[in-house]
Write an enzyme that holds these catalytic residues in place. Structure first.
Site, PDB file in Angstrom:
ATOM      1  N   HIS A 107      -8.074   2.768   3.578  1.00 43.13           N
ATOM      2  CA  HIS A 107      -8.115   3.439   4.889  1.00 43.13           C
ATOM      3  C   HIS A 107      -9.538   3.466   5.470  1.00 43.13           C
ATOM      4  O   HIS A 107      -9.721   3.529   6.674  1.00 43.13           O
ATOM      5  CB  HIS A 107      -7.685   4.909   4.755  1.00 43.13           C
ATOM      6  CG  HIS A 107      -6.212   5.135   4.768  1.00 43.13           C
ATOM      7  ND1 HIS A 107      -5.382   4.682   3.788  1.00 43.13           N
ATOM      8  CD2 HIS A 107      -5.425   5.790   5.662  1.00 43.13           C
ATOM      9  CE1 HIS A 107      -4.143   5.059   4.060  1.00 43.13           C
ATOM     10  NE2 HIS A 107      -4.149   5.727   5.194  1.00 43.13           N
ATOM     11  N   CYS A 160     -11.080   2.866  -0.868  1.00 37.19           N
ATOM     12  CA  CYS A 160      -9.787   3.238  -0.279  1.00 37.19           C
ATOM     13  C   CYS A 160      -9.590   2.347   0.944  1.00 37.19           C
ATOM     14  O   CYS A 160     -10.526   2.173   1.742  1.00 37.19           O
ATOM     15  CB  CYS A 160      -9.804   4.709   0.137  1.00 37.19           C
ATOM     16  SG  CYS A 160      -8.327   5.216   1.050  1.00 37.19           S
ATOM     17  N   CYS A 162      -3.991  -1.171  -2.310  1.00 35.55           N
ATOM     18  CA  CYS A 162      -4.148   0.283  -2.397  1.00 35.55           C
ATOM     19  C   CYS A 162      -4.984   0.543  -3.648  1.00 35.55           C
ATOM     20  O   CYS A 162      -4.623   0.082  -4.738  1.00 35.55           O
ATOM     21  CB  CYS A 162      -2.774   0.930  -2.532  1.00 35.55           C
ATOM     22  SG  CYS A 162      -2.812   2.694  -2.866  1.00 35.55           S
ATOM     23  N   ASP A 169       0.865  -1.187   0.000  1.00 39.78           N
ATOM     24  CA  ASP A 169       0.000   0.000   0.000  1.00 39.78           C
ATOM     25  C   ASP A 169       0.899   1.233   0.000  1.00 39.78           C
ATOM     26  O   ASP A 169       2.098   1.141   0.280  1.00 39.78           O
ATOM     27  CB  ASP A 169      -0.899  -0.010   1.249  1.00 39.78           C
ATOM     28  CG  ASP A 169      -1.821   1.214   1.324  1.00 39.78           C
ATOM     29  OD1 ASP A 169      -2.300   1.672   0.268  1.00 39.78           O
ATOM     30  OD2 ASP A 169      -2.044   1.732   2.429  1.00 39.78           O
ATOM     31  N   SER A 170       0.287   2.368  -0.267  1.00 43.46           N
ATOM     32  CA  SER A 170       1.014   3.636  -0.179  1.00 43.46           C
ATOM     33  C   SER A 170       1.467   3.896   1.265  1.00 43.46           C
ATOM     34  O   SER A 170       2.366   4.690   1.496  1.00 43.46           O
ATOM     35  CB  SER A 170       0.107   4.769  -0.639  1.00 43.46           C
ATOM     36  OG  SER A 170      -1.078   4.755   0.138  1.00 43.46           O
ATOM     37  N   GLU A 188      -5.774   9.345   9.480  1.00 48.11           N
ATOM     38  CA  GLU A 188      -4.379   9.250   9.936  1.00 48.11           C
ATOM     39  C   GLU A 188      -4.108  10.145  11.138  1.00 48.11           C
ATOM     40  O   GLU A 188      -3.237   9.858  11.953  1.00 48.11           O
ATOM     41  CB  GLU A 188      -3.435   9.612   8.786  1.00 48.11           C
ATOM     42  CG  GLU A 188      -3.561   8.641   7.644  1.00 48.11           C
ATOM     43  CD  GLU A 188      -2.225   8.108   7.182  1.00 48.11           C
ATOM     44  OE1 GLU A 188      -1.258   8.861   7.249  1.00 48.11           O
ATOM     45  OE2 GLU A 188      -2.181   6.939   6.760  1.00 48.11           O
TER      46      GLU A 188
HETATM   47  N1  DGL Z   1      -4.844   3.376   0.986  1.00 50.50           N
HETATM   48  C1  DGL Z   1      -4.844   4.182  -0.215  1.00 50.50           C
HETATM   49  C2  DGL Z   1      -5.891   3.693  -1.188  1.00 50.50           C
HETATM   50  O1  DGL Z   1      -6.525   2.650  -0.996  1.00 50.50           O
HETATM   51  C3  DGL Z   1      -5.134   5.625   0.076  1.00 50.50           C
HETATM   52  C4  DGL Z   1      -4.035   6.441   0.649  1.00 50.50           C
HETATM   53  C5  DGL Z   1      -3.309   7.267  -0.365  1.00 50.50           C
HETATM   54  O2  DGL Z   1      -3.857   8.212  -0.914  1.00 50.50           O
HETATM   55  O3  DGL Z   1      -2.176   6.936  -0.591  1.00 50.50           O
HETATM   56  O4  DGL Z   1      -6.107   4.321  -2.196  1.00 50.50           O
END
Ligand code: DGL
Length: 268
Positions: A188, A186, A74, A11-12, A154
């Protein structure tokens, strides 16, 4: 590829830990190598070219670690760099993105009015819309970028007035009015799933990728005869490209337990 090889997840940053957790729960005997690109977070407002550059570098690292499958946990990377990661991996590893399993789930339901929220790069890519329309005609799909949600989560604004106000503001918009199901595009967002459910009085099916992706991963491993049959629990290794105490703290929120993060800067 061999059964004993690990599953790579990236993931990012740390949001993909929600997917890693679901994989751990469904496939406890698998070894997992996780990479969170905390040095470059967020991907959500980066260009496609930059997301491809970061994602392929991470995939190369996971291939060096002999991963039999790479899960792109991600949405921003899944929607912008999937083809490039598949090409890079060739026959060395299978690749699973987080979008296709959710699309397969949604087109099997009776919903005709579907909403998607995600980062700017995910929404701008139109991936969900295109894939849903290709899989089944006649569904109405609306989408909206909700860029404040990642920094909000976050920063730990969850179950409070600030997060309630931001969630209410986004979800009340016309773009995603009257949806029967809302895809959390996403990794998150599962952290605020309950608040989103409350906003809709539990009337809308809120779909997040964790369990659905873990289920697709299991199917993929079974189909390719790659399910790890070792009797002992698998080992987890977590790498990050930048390390601070703060990353350590928030990893607990996503993985629901304390984990050790190892610093691995691929760009040195
Ligand atoms: N977890 C990332 C996603 O699913 C989002 C966070 C980011 O923007 O890097 O897109």
């Amino acid at each position: 590829m061999k059964k004993e090889q690990a599953i790579g997840v990236f993931d990012s940053g740390l949001g993909g830990l929600t997917v890693a957790k679901a994989i751990n729960q469904l496939l406890p005997n698998e070894d997992v190598v996780y990479f969170g690109d905390t040095a470059h977070l967020p991907y959500g407002d980066k260009s496609k070219q930059t997301i491809i550059q970061y994602s392929t570098a991470i995939a190369r690292f996971l291939l060096e670690n002999k991963c039999k499958v790479i899960v792109i946990a991600c949405n921003s990377a899944s929607s912008n760099a999937y083809d490039e990661v598949v090409e890079l991996a060739g026959s060395k590893s299978l690749i699973l993105n987080v979008i296709d399993p959710v699309v397969q789930y949604i087109v099997r339901t009776d919903y005709t009015n579907i909403g998607v929220i995600g980062t700017k790069s995910t929404i701008d890519s139109n991936s969900y819309q295109e894939k849903i329309h290709n899989a089944r005609k006649g569904l109405y799909v609306t989408s909206m970028a909700t860029p404040l949600l990642v920094p909000m989560i976050e920063e730990g604004f969850i179950y409070d007035d600030i997060s309630n106000a931001i969630i209410r503001n986004y979800l009340s918009r016309r773009e995603i009015a009257d949806v029967e199901s809302l895809i959390l595009g996403c990794t998150h967002y599962p952290i605020i799933k309950h608040q989103i459910n409350k906003f809709y009085n539990f009337d809308v099916d809120i779909v997040d990728s964790g369990k659905i992706v873990a289920g697709s991963l299991k199917d993929m491993l079974v189909k390719n005869n790659l399910l790890n049959e070792q009797a002992t629990p698998g080992k987890n290794t977590f790498y990050v490209s930048d390390f601070t105490r703060y990353f350590k703290q928030i990893s607990r929120m996503f993985f629901e337990e304390d984990i050790e993060l190892e610093l691995k800067n691929l760009w040195k």
